[in-house]
Write an enzyme that holds these catalytic residues in place. Structure first.
Site, short mmCIF file in Angstrom:
data_model
loop_
_atom_site.label_atom_id
_atom_site.label_comp_id
_atom_site.label_asym_id
_atom_site.label_seq_id
_atom_site.Cartn_x
_atom_site.Cartn_y
_atom_site.Cartn_z
N SER A 144 0.85 -1.31 0.04
CA SER A 144 -0.11 -0.05 -0.12
C SER A 144 0.96 1.21 0.08
CB SER A 144 -0.86 0.06 1.32
OG SER A 144 -1.42 1.18 1.59
N TYR A 157 -2.97 -1.20 9.94
CA TYR A 157 -3.04 -1.35 8.27
C TYR A 157 -1.54 -0.89 7.93
CZ TYR A 157 -4.33 -0.74 3.53
OH TYR A 157 -4.33 -0.94 2.31
P1 NDP Z 1 -11.61 -5.03 -1.48
O1 NDP Z 1 -12.39 -4.50 -0.36
O2 NDP Z 1 -12.49 -5.03 -2.82
O3 NDP Z 1 -11.08 -6.44 -1.53
C1 NDP Z 1 -10.80 -7.15 -0.24
C2 NDP Z 1 -10.52 -8.50 -0.82
O4 NDP Z 1 -9.91 -9.23 0.28
C3 NDP Z 1 -11.90 -9.22 -0.97
O5 NDP Z 1 -11.99 -9.94 -2.13
C4 NDP Z 1 -12.51 -10.19 0.27
O6 NDP Z 1 -13.04 -10.96 0.04
C5 NDP Z 1 -10.73 -10.45 0.55
N1 NDP Z 1 -10.95 -10.55 2.37
C6 NDP Z 1 -11.04 -9.72 3.24
N2 NDP Z 1 -10.79 -10.40 4.52
C7 NDP Z 1 -10.79 -11.70 4.01
C8 NDP Z 1 -10.56 -12.96 4.83
N3 NDP Z 1 -10.60 -12.96 6.22
N4 NDP Z 1 -10.57 -14.18 3.92
C9 NDP Z 1 -10.65 -14.37 2.85
N5 NDP Z 1 -10.80 -13.07 2.19
C10 NDP Z 1 -10.58 -11.90 2.63
O7 NDP Z 1 -10.44 -4.18 -1.42
P2 NDP Z 1 -9.25 -3.90 -2.48
O8 NDP Z 1 -9.43 -4.71 -3.91
O9 NDP Z 1 -9.04 -2.24 -2.29
O10 NDP Z 1 -8.21 -4.47 -1.53
C11 NDP Z 1 -7.22 -5.52 -2.08
C12 NDP Z 1 -5.77 -5.55 -1.44
O11 NDP Z 1 -5.23 -4.10 -1.77
C13 NDP Z 1 -5.87 -5.42 0.10
O12 NDP Z 1 -4.81 -5.74 0.51
C14 NDP Z 1 -5.73 -3.78 0.27
O13 NDP Z 1 -5.14 -3.47 1.45
C15 NDP Z 1 -4.88 -3.37 -0.78
N6 NDP Z 1 -4.98 -1.85 -1.11
C16 NDP Z 1 -5.76 -1.25 -1.71
C17 NDP Z 1 -5.93 -0.14 -1.77
C18 NDP Z 1 -7.10 0.81 -2.44
O14 NDP Z 1 -6.89 2.03 -2.81
N7 NDP Z 1 -8.22 0.14 -2.69
C19 NDP Z 1 -4.68 0.82 -1.74
C20 NDP Z 1 -3.65 0.10 -1.23
C21 NDP Z 1 -3.55 -1.50 -1.16
P3 NDP Z 1 -14.50 -11.32 0.67
O15 NDP Z 1 -15.34 -10.16 0.11
O16 NDP Z 1 -14.94 -12.71 0.12
O17 NDP Z 1 -14.62 -11.34 2.32
#
Ligand code: NDP
Length: 254
Positions: A144, A157
Site C-alpha cells: 500500500s 494497516y
Molecule cells: P476489496 O475490499 O475490494 O477487496 C478485499 C478482498 O479481500 C475481498 O475480495 C475480500 O473477500 C478479501 N478478504 C478480506 N478479508 C478476508 C478474509 N478474512 N478471508 C478471505 N478473504 C478476505 O479491497 P481492495 O481490492 O481495495 O483491496 C485489495 C488489497 O489491496 C488489500 O490488501 C488492500 O489493503 C490493498 N490496497 C488497496 C488500496 C485501494 O486504494 N483500494 C490501496 C492500497 C492497497 P470477501 O469479500 O470474500 O471477504
C-alpha cells in the site's frame, strides 16, 4: 515461450473475487493462467468466475478465510492437488479498521494484522514446497502507500503493509537461488469496496486523492492486470524483492 505467456500456469489470488485482486486475476487469466479466486463471499466469487469465463479465461472460486491457518493451508494444498501444480500466488486479501492508535483495540489490531500480513506468511509457507519441487515460482504480495507513508487513522494497516514489504524482501532473499521470485505491489488510491467505505468515513478524501495523484484520477482494478502478468511471467525472472508502486505517481509527487 513468450515473456508474458502464462498458458498452463496455475495461480491463486486471495481476495480475487473483487477489487484489485479480481483486476489482477483477470490479467493472469487473459495471459492463459488457470486462476483460483479465493475469498469468503461465494456470490462475489461466482460472479467473478463468470466474468472471467465470458472473457475467455479459466477461473474457479475457492472459499477461504485467510485469518484461519487451516483454511489457508487447505486452499493452497487443494488447489495444487486439483491442478497438479502451483506456479503463482498473489497475497492480496486485505482489510482496514480506521482508528487512531489510542482508540484501536488489541482485537482490532489482530484482525488487521492477521488478515493482511499473517495470511501472506501462511499462504506463502504453504505454497513454497510446491514451488521448490517445481524449481520455480512467483509470489506477489500487495502492500500500500502505507508501506511507505504513515497515516494517523490506520496504525495496524500501516504496520501490516510495512511488514508486507519486509516479508517480501526476506522471502526474495531466501529463495532467489531456487528460482522463486517474490515481489510486492504498492497500490495508490484505487476505487474499490475498501476505499468506497473510506470515502464515506474520511471527509475530503476524494478531493485530497484527486489533488495529490499526478494522473488526476483514482486507480481502477484493471490497472493491476499488467503488473500481475509481468510479475507472474518470465519477463520478471530477474526481478525479486522489489516493491513496485502502481499509483498514478502519488508516491513521487513532491
Ligand atoms: P476489496 O475490499 O475490494 O477487496 C478485499 C478482498 O479481500 C475481498 O475480495 C475480500 O473477500 C478479501 N478478504 C478480506 N478479508 C478476508 C478474509 N478474512 N478471508 C478471505 N478473504 C478476505 O479491497 P481492495 O481490492 O481495495 O483491496 C485489495 C488489497 O489491496 C488489500 O490488501 C488492500 O489493503 C490493498 N490496497 C488497496 C488500496 C485501494 O486504494 N483500494 C490501496 C492500497 C492497497 P470477501 O469479500 O470474500 O471477504
Amino acid at each position: 515461450m513468450s515473456l508474458f505467456d502464462l498458458s498452463g500456469r496455475v495461480a491463486i489470488v486471495t481476495g480475487g473475487n473483487g477489487g484489485i485482486g479480481l483486476g489482477m486475476a483477470e490479467g493472469l487469466a487473459s495471459a492463459g493462467a488457470i486462476v483460483v479466486l479465493a475469498g469468503r463471499n461465494t456470490e462475489k466469487g461466482e460472479t467473478a468466475v463468470q466474468r472471467i469465463a465470458r472473457a475467455g479465461g479459466n477461473a474457479e472460486f475457492a472459499a477461504v478465510d485467510v485469518t484461519s491457518e487451516t483454511s489457508c493451508r487447505a486452499l493452497v494444498d487443494q488447489a495444487a492437488a486439483r491442478h497438479g501444480r502451483l506456479d503463482i500466488l498473489v497475497n492480496n486479501a486485505g482489510t482496514n479498521i480506521r482508528k487512531s492508535p489510542d482508540t484501536l483495540s488489541t482485537a482490532e489490531w489482530h484482525t488487521v494484522i492477521d488478515t493482511n500480513l499473517t495470511s501472506a506468511f501462511i499462504c506463502t509457507h504453504a505454497a513454497y514446497p510446491h514451488m521448490k519441487k517445481a524449481g520455480r515460482g512467483k509470489i506477489i504480495n500487495i502492500g500500500s502507500m502505507m508501506s511507505i507513508f504513515g497515516a494517523g487513522f490506520a496504525p495496524a494497516y500501516a504496520a501490516s503493509k510495512g511488514g508486507i514489504v519486509q516479508f517480501t524482501r526476506a522471502c526474495a532473499t531466501a529463495w532467489a537461488k531456487e528460482n522463486i521470485q517474490v515481489n510486492a505491489v504498492l497500490p495508490g488510491w484505487i476505487d474499490t469496496d475498501l476505499t468506497r467505505q473510506a470515502r464515506r468515513e474520511i471527509a475530503g478524501l476524494n478531493e485530497t486523492v484527486m489533488a495529490r495523484t499526478p494522473a488526476g484520477r483514482w486507480g481502477e482494478p484493471k490497472d493491476f492486470a499488467g503488473i500481475a502478468v509481468f510479475l507472474a511471467g518470465a519477463a520478471s525472472d530477474f526481478v525479486t524483492g522489489a516493491a513496485i508502486t502502481v499509483d498514478g505517481g502519488y508516491s513521487v509527487q513532491g
